[in-house]
Structures are given as C-alpha cells and as structure tokens.
Design a protein around this motif. Structure first.
Motif, PDB file in Angstrom:
ATOM      1  N   GLU A 144       0.853  -1.186   0.000  1.00 58.39           N
ATOM      2  CA  GLU A 144       0.000   0.000   0.000  1.00 58.39           C
ATOM      3  C   GLU A 144       0.889   1.235   0.000  1.00 58.39           C
ATOM      4  N   TYR A 145       0.627   2.105  -0.938  1.00 56.68           N
ATOM      5  CA  TYR A 145       1.386   3.343  -1.069  1.00 56.68           C
ATOM      6  C   TYR A 145       0.368   4.471  -0.962  1.00 56.68           C
ATOM      7  N   ARG A 146       0.377   5.206   0.158  1.00 56.30           N
ATOM      8  CA  ARG A 146      -0.657   6.188   0.451  1.00 56.30           C
ATOM      9  C   ARG A 146      -0.087   7.582   0.680  1.00 56.30           C
ATOM     10  N   THR A 205      -2.510   0.613  -4.514  1.00 57.80           N
ATOM     11  CA  THR A 205      -2.318  -0.688  -3.884  1.00 57.80           C
ATOM     12  C   THR A 205      -1.857  -1.681  -4.939  1.00 57.80           C
ATOM     13  N   TRP A 228       4.446  10.329   0.837  1.00 56.38           N
ATOM     14  CA  TRP A 228       3.840   9.024   0.599  1.00 56.38           C
ATOM     15  C   TRP A 228       4.420   7.999   1.557  1.00 56.38           C
ATOM     16  N   SER A 245      -4.648   9.501  -4.205  1.00 57.40           N
ATOM     17  CA  SER A 245      -4.516   9.430  -2.750  1.00 57.40           C
ATOM     18  C   SER A 245      -3.908   8.116  -2.290  1.00 57.40           C
ATOM     19  N   SER A 246      -4.021   7.051  -3.087  1.00 55.40           N
ATOM     20  CA  SER A 246      -3.362   5.795  -2.728  1.00 55.40           C
ATOM     21  C   SER A 246      -3.257   4.880  -3.940  1.00 55.40           C
TER      22      SER A 246
END
Length: 87
Positions: free
Chosen positions: A10-12, A79, A25, A76-77
């Motif tokens: 997950e990269y948020r 995955t 991030w 915003s994210s």
C-alpha cells in the motif's frame, strides 16, 4: 502446480494539512509474516518499494489506484497485489 503466497503493498498519501497534503507518501507492506512499514517518501516514488519487493521474490500482478470524490483530481493511494511461489 504452483502454490502461491500473497501480499499487498500500500502506497498512500501521508500528509494531512497544508498545500503539500498529497506530496508525502507512506509505503506499507502486508505479507503472511505480518505488516512492515517501509518508510515515507518526499514525493511519489513507488519504484524503489516495488524493486525491494521484487528482490524478495514478489511479483506484482494487479494495481489499483484510489481518488477521493469531491476533491481535486489527485491520487490518494495505490495498492499493488503481489504473489510469489511458496518454496
């Protein structure tokens, strides 16, 4: 027949205030052994984290991006679904 184990990267967007809200991030890796926080980047740069997972034998097979409704069109994210053969 190959048996697989699965993981998720997950990269948020990490920021919560100010004009640079979507600039930082956070990378979090979820795998069968638990959850690992892989750090925070000053800008969107998920390639470093994908290469780290690849070096451990993980293959990305799906990518899902999320945008927040009623917000400016900003990411915003992201995955990544990952898998690797069970040894």
């Amino acid at each position: 027949m190959t048996n697989w184990e699965y993981a998720r990267l997950e990269y948020r967007a990490a920021g919560t205030l100010g004009a640079d809200r979507f600039m930082d991030w956070t990378a979090t890796f979820h795998h069968p052994g638990g959850t690992l926080r892989w750090g925070t980047d000053e800008r969107f740069d998920d390639l470093r984290h994908l290469n780290r997972a690849g070096a451990a034998g993980w293959q990305a097979f799906d990518r899902a991006a999320m945008h927040v409704h009623n917000e400016p069109h900003r990411l915003s994210s992201v995955t990544y679904s990952m898998r690797r053969p069970v040894p």
